[in-house]
Design a protein around this motif. Sequence first.
Motif: not given
Length: 368
Positions: A269, A286, A289
């Motif tokens: 990341r 993302p 996430e």
Amino acid sequence: MSTKNSGNTGATVFSAQPKTAFWRTGVAEPGVYGYENLYKSGFQLPANARFSTYGSCFAQHISRALQGRGQPWVDAEPAPSNFPEHLEARFNYSIFSSRTANIYTARALEYWVSLATTPELADTVELWEEDGRWRDSLRPMIEPDGFDDAEECRAMLRGTARAFRRSIIDTDVFVFTLGLTEGFENAQSGQPYAMCPGTLAGSFDGDLHQFHNYSYPQIMASMKAAIEGMRALNPALKLILTVSPVPLTATASQDHVLVATTYSKSVLRAVAGDLAQEDAGIDYFPSYEIIASPPTRGQFFLPNMRSVAPYGVQLVMEHFFAGLDLSGARLTHAADKAAQDRQAVLKAEERALELACEEQVLEAMNAH
């Protein structure tokens, strides 16, 4: 040195931020299905922008979603015209933009780019023979039963290297999902392996096959080398990087697999985010996430706590397409018609469990 009280400047900085900058209004109140503006692409792309997709197992969802949406997707190595459609996935056709199989590490991506730019490198790739069947060590399961002989095995690898090169040249956006920091290399040649030798195929030699848990500097160097090589082929190439939310099946790091997974995803990341920060031609999306962050409370994982549930995949792809700016004028691509002919209306959520993931074989090594 004294400082003057400049009034409410600090508060002004934060009061000027949008509601998505605050945890309460950005996360807690909207909930995981109400996130706004998680991804906003920095690119203005033509409406018919062409995408190539590669990476770890989770990247296959992006391939399918692009095809299902009818967005031009580069298939640089399609199945032969007479190939049975129901066997295409088993033989790794139309999973990625060429038959590389999963590319789990940045080092492996760097190596594939080297194959695309230095064709003679394919002649040095390690081949494995067992019971008269041959496999190449970069993608040992590309043919479920292996190849008839070494010549055929190497010829097919050369063909995929050429197709991988075409998928870079013929695309507008290269999407790559980083999956692992752990990998194995040949101690003499430096060639990376798709998996630890002796798991899917080949035999393990502790002196020859070296384990690497790549660090941030090593991964960053591999990614930059790969990007430089790809842009030498296609100077206008844009990249979207994402990180797979799927935990490690197993680790060779001697750490607990939970700790090893956290290290792996954290480093990947950080690399992806830093590349996007410093290069206007790179986006970060993302997916990690959306699926794996604490507010989701694990709801997007199936009971094995690894596989992403179909509705989680669907949510990821909704954010992906919502964040893309595909409002530019259409471009004329010579290969558009061929690409469109191969578009099947595929729903990623309906096939979420049908991923081709070599890493899953490691669970068979679990003696407990």
